[in-house]
Scaffold this motif. Structure first.
Motif, PDB file in Angstrom:
ATOM      1  N   ILE A  73       0.997  -1.456   0.056  1.00  0.00           N
ATOM      2  CA  ILE A  73       0.082   0.255   0.135  1.00  0.00           C
ATOM      3  C   ILE A  73       0.631   1.019   0.234  1.00  0.00           C
ATOM      4  N   ALA A  74       0.822   2.700  -1.000  1.00  0.00           N
ATOM      5  CA  ALA A  74       2.117   3.248  -0.840  1.00  0.00           C
ATOM      6  C   ALA A  74       1.072   5.043  -1.184  1.00  0.00           C
ATOM      7  N   TYR A  75       1.703   5.778  -1.043  1.00  0.00           N
ATOM      8  CA  TYR A  75       1.295   6.777  -1.784  1.00  0.00           C
ATOM      9  C   TYR A  75       2.587   7.895  -1.469  1.00  0.00           C
ATOM     10  N   PRO A  76       2.039   9.130  -2.839  1.00  0.00           N
ATOM     11  CA  PRO A  76       3.718   9.944  -2.723  1.00  0.00           C
ATOM     12  C   PRO A  76       3.586  10.591  -1.556  1.00  0.00           C
ATOM     13  N   ALA A  77       5.157  10.614  -2.075  1.00  0.00           N
ATOM     14  CA  ALA A  77       5.209  11.749  -0.467  1.00  0.00           C
ATOM     15  C   ALA A  77       4.838  12.308   0.226  1.00  0.00           C
ATOM     16  N   LEU A 105       1.907   8.648   9.026  1.00  0.00           N
ATOM     17  CA  LEU A 105       2.207   7.757   7.834  1.00  0.00           C
ATOM     18  C   LEU A 105       3.883   7.927   7.715  1.00  0.00           C
ATOM     19  N   PRO A 106       4.487   6.853   8.001  1.00  0.00           N
ATOM     20  CA  PRO A 106       4.277   5.451   6.697  1.00  0.00           C
ATOM     21  C   PRO A 106       3.575   4.629   7.598  1.00  0.00           C
ATOM     22  N   ALA A 107       3.057   4.866   9.212  1.00  0.00           N
ATOM     23  CA  ALA A 107       2.705   4.218  10.132  1.00  0.00           C
ATOM     24  C   ALA A 107       1.568   3.205   9.835  1.00  0.00           C
ATOM     25  N   VAL A 108       1.126   2.261   9.295  1.00  0.00           N
ATOM     26  CA  VAL A 108      -0.706   2.042   8.816  1.00  0.00           C
ATOM     27  C   VAL A 108      -1.812   2.798   9.954  1.00  0.00           C
ATOM     28  N   GLU A 109      -1.211   2.772  11.275  1.00  0.00           N
ATOM     29  CA  GLU A 109      -2.221   3.321  12.535  1.00  0.00           C
ATOM     30  C   GLU A 109      -2.578   4.151  11.796  1.00  0.00           C
ATOM     31  N   ALA A 110      -1.898   5.736  11.067  1.00  0.00           N
ATOM     32  CA  ALA A 110      -2.167   6.897  10.646  1.00  0.00           C
ATOM     33  C   ALA A 110      -3.230   6.565   9.803  1.00  0.00           C
ATOM     34  N   LEU A 111      -3.799   5.581   9.450  1.00  0.00           N
ATOM     35  CA  LEU A 111      -5.041   5.504   8.604  1.00  0.00           C
ATOM     36  C   LEU A 111      -6.144   5.798   8.579  1.00  0.00           C
ATOM     37  N   PHE A 140       6.255   3.161   0.122  1.00  0.00           N
ATOM     38  CA  PHE A 140       5.292   1.980   1.463  1.00  0.00           C
ATOM     39  C   PHE A 140       4.533   2.679   2.732  1.00  0.00           C
ATOM     40  N   VAL A 141       3.482   2.304   2.668  1.00  0.00           N
ATOM     41  CA  VAL A 141       3.003   2.313   4.063  1.00  0.00           C
ATOM     42  C   VAL A 141       3.390   1.268   5.313  1.00  0.00           C
ATOM     43  N   ASP A 142       3.988   1.315   6.150  1.00  0.00           N
ATOM     44  CA  ASP A 142       5.160   0.097   7.184  1.00  0.00           C
ATOM     45  C   ASP A 142       4.294  -0.853   6.977  1.00  0.00           C
TER      46      ASP A 142
END
Length: 322
Positions: free
Chosen positions: A120-124, A133-139, A222-224
């Motif tokens: 799972i990824a995102y532009p910087a 981010l990149p911690a998944v819990e941030a989502l 990438f999300v961790d």
């Protein structure tokens, strides 16, 4: 490259030459007979295969490039109709490969050197929109920032095209995230999403992979996620969510090379060269961009790279033939 949800847990099988470093001088073998290299459906593989072919030519061999469907080529490889495949992804390979390997008709000759990764990824720039981010819990806390009319109140994850499988959706369920996975129409649609997000500095969460030229072009992160392992995909008790599987990252992917098992006997020095060929993400991705973005041909792109980087390939050829 294309993706599917199939996973295979093949062990690493390397040649003695790879295990001990650079190869040693070997007999040339049947130099009048062309060595047939498989050309598959994605640009990175074209680059890898062309480099391999040009190295063989530099050694004095004849080379034939054979267009071959990636998922369907393994019987031809086992029969010697194709002599080598230079970029096989362990995360996406047909059952037939395992059958040919077990029968001794195909031989693995070591990893290519690409640090392959899916996730799972995102532009910087999205890290500024979703702190943590990149911690998944941030989502969990910023899902609303990714919501669209199609997904409200959930955030939107742009997943792989439907015929590649649904690995992004599996992670949404696995981590119980307040997102909805929406399949992209194509690889091109994924790139369009990345381009628009980068230009507008808008939020975007996407399923993506490396090596790919867009990783560099759009500064993708990438999300961790916890390292994916087989138990995570089968046992809900594994991981942070006891009610679901896939609460982990994608299965680690090997990118490796394989040949018809008769290749080493027919062309010994060629076997040394192919076994010792290495290519990194940092080397392959710019060449992919030159082809897919700048419109250059694979031939001119590889030729330019080889002329600029003789230290990366010439010692491998010299060690095999001198």
């Amino acid at each position: 490259m294309m993706k599917t949800v199939k996973r295979f847990w093949f062990g690493v099988t390397a040649t003695a030459a790879l295990a001990t470093g650079m190869g040693h001088a070997a007999e040339m073998g049947a130099i009048e007979t062309p060595i047939k290299l498989a050309v598959n459906e994605w640009t990175g593989q074209h680059v890898t295969t062309r480099i391999a072919g040009e190295m063989l030519k530099a050694a004095g061999y004849k080379v034939e490039y054979v267009t071959a469907g990636y998922m369907n080529m393994y019987q031809a490889l086992g029969n010697g109709e194709i002599d080598a495949a230079m970029e096989i992804w362990s995360s996406n390979v047909s059952d037939e490969y395992g059958k040919q390997l077990a029968a001794g008709k195909v031989t693995e000759i070591g990893d290519l050197g690409l640090e392959a990764k899916e996730g799972i990824a995102y532009p910087a720039h999205v890290a500024e929109i979703c702190p943590g981010l990149p911690a998944v819990e941030a989502l969990r806390d910023c899902a609303g920032q990714f919501a669209t009319a199609e997904t409200l109140p959930a955030g939107r994850l742009v997943d792989y095209p439907a015929d590649w499988g649904t690995p992004g959706a599996e992670r949404i369920t696995g981590f119980d995230l307040p997102f909805k996975a929406v399949p992209a129409g194509s690889e091109g649609a994924l790139i369009t999403e990345l381009r628009a997000s980068t230009e507008k500095k808008s939020p975007l969460l996407i399923t993506f992979w490396q090596p790919h030229w867009a990783m560099s072009a759009y500064d993708i992160k990438f999300v961790d996620l916890p390292v994916g392992e087989e138990a995570c995909f089968e046992d809900p008790a594994w991981g942070s969510n006891p009610n679901a599987t896939h609460d982990c990252g994608f299965a680690p992917t090997r990118v490796f090379k394989a040949t018809w098992s008769g290749l080493a006997g027919k062309w010994p020095a060629a076997a040394e060269i192919l076994a010792n060929l290495q290519l990194s993400v940092e080397e392959q991705q710019p060449m992919m961009g030159a082809v897919d973005v700048d419109g250059k041909s694979v031939e001119e792109t590889v030729d330019a790279w080889m002329q600029a980087n003789p230290d990366k390939w010439k010692p491998v050829v010299d060690a095999a033939i001198q």
